[in-house]
Design a protein around this motif. Structure first.
Motif, PDB file in Angstrom:
ATOM      1  N   ASP A 229       0.817  -1.214   0.000  1.00 10.94           N
ATOM      2  CA  ASP A 229       0.000   0.000   0.000  1.00 10.94           C
ATOM      3  C   ASP A 229       0.853   1.267   0.000  1.00 10.94           C
ATOM      4  OD1 ASP A 229      -2.374  -1.451  -0.035  1.00 10.94           O
ATOM      5  OD2 ASP A 229      -2.450  -1.602   2.148  1.00 10.94           O
ATOM      6  N   THR A 230       2.090   1.168   0.510  1.00  4.16           N
ATOM      7  CA  THR A 230       2.976   2.328   0.568  1.00  4.16           C
ATOM      8  C   THR A 230       4.370   1.942   0.091  1.00  4.16           C
ATOM      9  OG1 THR A 230       3.744   1.909   2.825  1.00  4.16           O
ATOM     10  CG2 THR A 230       1.720   3.213   2.578  1.00  4.16           C
ATOM     11  N   ASP A 231       5.151   2.948  -0.306  1.00  4.90           N
ATOM     12  CA  ASP A 231       6.532   2.695  -0.704  1.00  4.90           C
ATOM     13  C   ASP A 231       7.338   2.122   0.462  1.00  4.90           C
ATOM     14  OD1 ASP A 231       6.030   3.630  -3.237  1.00  4.90           O
ATOM     15  OD2 ASP A 231       6.940   5.602  -2.922  1.00  4.90           O
ATOM     16  N   GLU A 232       7.116   2.651   1.653  1.00  3.92           N
ATOM     17  CA  GLU A 232       7.862   2.191   2.824  1.00  3.92           C
ATOM     18  C   GLU A 232       7.596   0.715   3.101  1.00  3.92           C
ATOM     19  OE1 GLU A 232       8.611   3.406   7.522  1.00  3.92           O
ATOM     20  OE2 GLU A 232       6.960   4.308   6.397  1.00  3.92           O
ATOM     21  N   GLU A 233       6.327   0.309   2.992  1.00  5.58           N
ATOM     22  CA  GLU A 233       6.005  -1.092   3.251  1.00  5.58           C
ATOM     23  C   GLU A 233       6.580  -1.994   2.159  1.00  5.58           C
ATOM     24  OE1 GLU A 233       4.477  -4.600   4.982  1.00  5.58           O
ATOM     25  OE2 GLU A 233       5.055  -2.624   5.749  1.00  5.58           O
ATOM     26  N   GLY A 234       6.592  -1.535   0.925  1.00  2.03           N
ATOM     27  CA  GLY A 234       7.201  -2.313  -0.143  1.00  2.03           C
ATOM     28  C   GLY A 234       8.684  -2.546   0.108  1.00  2.03           C
ATOM     29  N   ARG A 235       9.385  -1.492   0.532  1.00  5.29           N
ATOM     30  CA  ARG A 235      10.817  -1.649   0.848  1.00  5.29           C
ATOM     31  C   ARG A 235      11.022  -2.596   2.022  1.00  5.29           C
ATOM     32  NH1 ARG A 235      10.741   3.940  -0.501  1.00  5.29           N
ATOM     33  NH2 ARG A 235      10.444   4.503   1.687  1.00  5.29           N
ATOM     34  N   ARG A 236      10.117  -2.554   2.977  1.00  3.72           N
ATOM     35  CA  ARG A 236      10.212  -3.465   4.121  1.00  3.72           C
ATOM     36  C   ARG A 236      10.033  -4.911   3.667  1.00  3.72           C
ATOM     37  NH1 ARG A 236       6.498  -5.754   7.540  1.00  3.72           N
ATOM     38  NH2 ARG A 236       7.266  -6.246   9.640  1.00  3.72           N
ATOM     39  N   LEU A 237       9.068  -5.176   2.814  1.00  3.56           N
ATOM     40  CA  LEU A 237       8.837  -6.541   2.321  1.00  3.56           C
ATOM     41  C   LEU A 237      10.058  -7.054   1.570  1.00  3.56           C
ATOM     42  CD1 LEU A 237       5.151  -6.299   1.001  1.00  3.56           C
ATOM     43  CD2 LEU A 237       5.927  -7.283   3.166  1.00  3.56           C
ATOM     44  N   MET A 238      10.726  -6.174   0.841  1.00  4.77           N
ATOM     45  CA  MET A 238      11.890  -6.570   0.043  1.00  4.77           C
ATOM     46  C   MET A 238      13.061  -7.020   0.922  1.00  4.77           C
ATOM     47  SD  MET A 238      13.896  -4.314  -2.819  1.00  4.77           S
ATOM     48  CE  MET A 238      15.117  -5.056  -3.913  1.00  4.77           C
ATOM     49  N   SER A 239      13.086  -6.600   2.167  1.00  4.51           N
ATOM     50  CA  SER A 239      14.234  -6.919   3.023  1.00  4.51           C
ATOM     51  C   SER A 239      14.399  -8.416   3.249  1.00  4.51           C
ATOM     52  CB  SER A 239      14.127  -6.186   4.366  1.00  4.51           C
ATOM     53  OG  SER A 239      13.047  -6.674   5.139  1.00  4.51           O
ATOM     54  N   SER A 240      13.348  -9.203   3.085  1.00  2.46           N
ATOM     55  CA  SER A 240      13.485 -10.661   3.241  1.00  2.46           C
ATOM     56  C   SER A 240      14.384 -11.244   2.162  1.00  2.46           C
ATOM     57  CB  SER A 240      12.105 -11.332   3.203  1.00  2.46           C
ATOM     58  OG  SER A 240      11.349 -10.996   4.350  1.00  2.46           O
ATOM     59  N   ILE A 241      14.184 -10.847   0.910  1.00  2.00           N
ATOM     60  CA  ILE A 241      15.032 -11.371  -0.157  1.00  2.00           C
ATOM     61  C   ILE A 241      16.431 -10.766  -0.081  1.00  2.00           C
ATOM     62  CG2 ILE A 241      14.396  -9.657  -1.923  1.00  2.00           C
ATOM     63  CD1 ILE A 241      15.011 -13.420  -2.456  1.00  2.00           C
ATOM     64  N   GLN A 242      16.541  -9.546   0.411  1.00  4.17           N
ATOM     65  CA  GLN A 242      17.866  -8.968   0.600  1.00  4.17           C
ATOM     66  C   GLN A 242      18.662  -9.780   1.627  1.00  4.17           C
ATOM     67  OE1 GLN A 242      16.442  -4.993   1.589  1.00  4.17           O
ATOM     68  NE2 GLN A 242      17.358  -4.178  -0.291  1.00  4.17           N
ATOM     69  N   GLN A 243      18.012 -10.162   2.716  1.00  6.19           N
ATOM     70  CA  GLN A 243      18.681 -11.006   3.707  1.00  6.19           C
ATOM     71  C   GLN A 243      19.070 -12.351   3.105  1.00  6.19           C
ATOM     72  OE1 GLN A 243      16.802 -10.814   7.863  1.00  6.19           O
ATOM     73  NE2 GLN A 243      15.212  -9.858   6.597  1.00  6.19           N
ATOM     74  N   ALA A 244      18.182 -12.912   2.288  1.00  2.73           N
ATOM     75  CA  ALA A 244      18.464 -14.216   1.673  1.00  2.73           C
ATOM     76  C   ALA A 244      19.686 -14.136   0.762  1.00  2.73           C
ATOM     77  CB  ALA A 244      17.239 -14.691   0.893  1.00  2.73           C
ATOM     78  N   PHE A 245      19.795 -13.062  -0.032  1.00  2.00           N
ATOM     79  CA  PHE A 245      20.952 -12.913  -0.919  1.00  2.00           C
ATOM     80  C   PHE A 245      22.243 -12.789  -0.131  1.00  2.00           C
ATOM     81  CE2 PHE A 245      18.339 -12.578  -4.567  1.00  2.00           C
ATOM     82  CZ  PHE A 245      19.160 -12.603  -5.678  1.00  2.00           C
ATOM     83  N   LEU A 246      22.226 -11.982   0.909  1.00  2.00           N
ATOM     84  CA  LEU A 246      23.429 -11.820   1.706  1.00  2.00           C
ATOM     85  C   LEU A 246      23.831 -13.127   2.387  1.00  2.00           C
ATOM     86  CD1 LEU A 246      22.962  -8.315   3.382  1.00  2.00           C
ATOM     87  CD2 LEU A 246      24.483  -8.937   1.506  1.00  2.00           C
ATOM     88  N   ASN A 247      22.855 -13.842   2.929  1.00  5.32           N
ATOM     89  CA  ASN A 247      23.170 -15.101   3.605  1.00  5.32           C
ATOM     90  C   ASN A 247      23.704 -16.139   2.629  1.00  5.32           C
ATOM     91  OD1 ASN A 247      22.479 -14.157   6.140  1.00  5.32           O
ATOM     92  ND2 ASN A 247      20.347 -14.812   5.975  1.00  5.32           N
ATOM     93  N   LEU A 248      23.172 -16.149   1.408  1.00  5.49           N
ATOM     94  CA  LEU A 248      23.667 -17.085   0.401  1.00  5.49           C
ATOM     95  C   LEU A 248      25.118 -16.775   0.049  1.00  5.49           C
ATOM     96  CD1 LEU A 248      22.885 -19.449  -1.468  1.00  5.49           C
ATOM     97  CD2 LEU A 248      22.178 -17.757  -3.172  1.00  5.49           C
ATOM     98  N   ARG A 249      25.434 -15.513  -0.109  1.00  8.93           N
ATOM     99  CA  ARG A 249      26.802 -15.126  -0.445  1.00  8.93           C
ATOM    100  C   ARG A 249      27.766 -15.385   0.714  1.00  8.93           C
ATOM    101  NH1 ARG A 249      26.239  -9.615  -4.161  1.00  8.93           N
ATOM    102  NH2 ARG A 249      25.239 -10.665  -5.930  1.00  8.93           N
ATOM    103  N   ARG A 250      27.254 -15.386   1.916  1.00  7.38           N
ATOM    104  CA  ARG A 250      28.084 -15.692   3.076  1.00  7.38           C
ATOM    105  C   ARG A 250      28.203 -17.189   3.319  1.00  7.38           C
ATOM    106  NH1 ARG A 250      24.683 -11.300   6.637  1.00  7.38           N
ATOM    107  NH2 ARG A 250      25.798  -9.394   5.996  1.00  7.38           N
ATOM    108  N   GLY A 251      27.561 -17.988   2.466  1.00 11.57           N
ATOM    109  CA  GLY A 251      27.575 -19.427   2.644  1.00 11.57           C
ATOM    110  C   GLY A 251      26.679 -19.904   3.756  1.00 11.57           C
TER     111      GLY A 251
END
Length: 336
Positions: A229-251
């Motif tokens: 519903d808002t830009d802020e909430e969209g960015r918050r939802l995206m943080s899950s995949i951002q965490q997943a990418f970082l964790n994958l790169r960290r092994g």
């Protein structure tokens, strides 16, 4: 004037923290039915192995589950990682699916293993076959779907004579060249590997040779969408995949984690830059931001179709994201 294109769905059946594969697969079917009602064209599932956050490892089995629980949407693999399998086995699997759900099954093929080297060995028992044989394996698989010839000793039963559309997947120029040479539709993994996107599109279109399956080139691009519903909430939802990418790169891959407010603020600049590069093909935010983002991405790339993927922790928020995205598509269509 805005131009719109068909939208499809790529689903990895995410296993979230605190959840399990059974719940992930039930959510997949619910999302597929939701996508069907919203007018998405295809629903594809991806093959990954030994990943705690992905429930679609047995991809053809999940495709059957989704096709059996829906009625009109096309269901397929995005993709089957062909080096992990004998072409005959895949021909039989997808011949079976096409026999059960005629006219609705699609087969996207990739040459990556979809996992690590140790797991690849466990899958294949031997690594004698490698990605260099991918073009030959694709042609062999395509031949199994042709009508059987008199005296042909090895046939795909079911499979022979069935019309299972084949796509080539890729994140480099190799797949673009192969799809063009074989006259097949091409799906580019811009949702996580956008670096060669524009060059791959150009190579594919400029070298395309018409085939019995396809008269003119057809490019589908992966796009992350986190609509809310808002830009802020969209960015918050995206943080899950951002965490997943970082964790994958960290092994340290694991289940999909809950979203975090202002996640990027706590990152090292190098980590932030890495995420921005890998996830640059993303549309995030409110309905208006999503509408503008879709229009801009289509105008920039000239895509014939977009495959939307939304790795969102909360299932209800994920359903809502696809709903907002479909509404944006419809607004663009009316404007066109």
């Amino acid at each position: 004037m805005p131009v719109t294109v068909p939208l499809s769905v790529l689903d990895l059946s995410p296993i979230v923290e605190g959840g399990d594969a059974a719940r992930a697969l039930r959510n997949t079917l619910e999302l597929a039915r939701h996508a069907e009602r919203l007018g998405y064209r295809r629903y594809w599932l991806a093959e990954h192995h030994n990943m705690a956050g992905v429930a679609s490892a047995a991809t053809s089995v999940v495709i059957g589950y989704v096709a059996g629980g829906t009625s009109t949407i096309r269901v397929g693999a995005g993709g089957i990682m062909l080096p992990n399998h004998a072409p005959l086995v895949i021909a039989e699997q997808f011949g079976t699916l096409e026999s059960l759900y005629p006219g609705r099954i699609e087969l996207g093929l990739g040459r990556a293993p979809g996992t690590d080297t140790v797991t690849s060995h466990a899958l294949r028992r031997t690594l004698a076959g490698d990605v260099d044989s991918f073009p030959q394996d694709v042609v062999e698989l395509m031949n199994y779907f042709r009508p059987a010839e008199p005296g042909q000793r090895v046939r795909a039963v079911p499979g022979a004579g069935l019309n299972v559309p084949i796509w080539i997947l890729g994140s480099s120029l190799f797949g673009a060249q192969l799809a063009a040479a074989l006259g097949l539709p091409y799906a580019f993994a811009s949702h996580f590997a956008p670096g060669h996107m524009m060059q791959a599109i150009d190579v594919y279109r400029s070298r395309f040779r018409p085939s019995a399956q396809l008269e003119r080139p057809h490019v589908m691009l992966g796009l992350n969408v986190f609509a809310a519903d808002t830009d802020e909430e969209g960015r918050r939802l995206m943080s899950s995949i951002q965490q997943a990418f970082l964790n994958l790169r960290r092994g340290q891959p694991g289940p999909l984690l809950p979203p975090v407010d202002h996640f990027e603020e706590g990152l090292h600049p190098m980590e932030r830059a890495g995420l921005e590069q890998a996830l640059s093909c993303s549309v995030v935010g409110s309905p208006e931001s999503v509408r503008r983002g879709l229009a801009d991405f289509i105008a920039r790339t000239g895509a014939d179709e977009l495959m939307v993927t939304s790795q969102i922790f909360d299932h209800a928020a994920r359903l809502r994201s696809y709903e907002i995205t479909a509404e944006a598509r419809d607004l663009l269509a009316r404007a066109s």
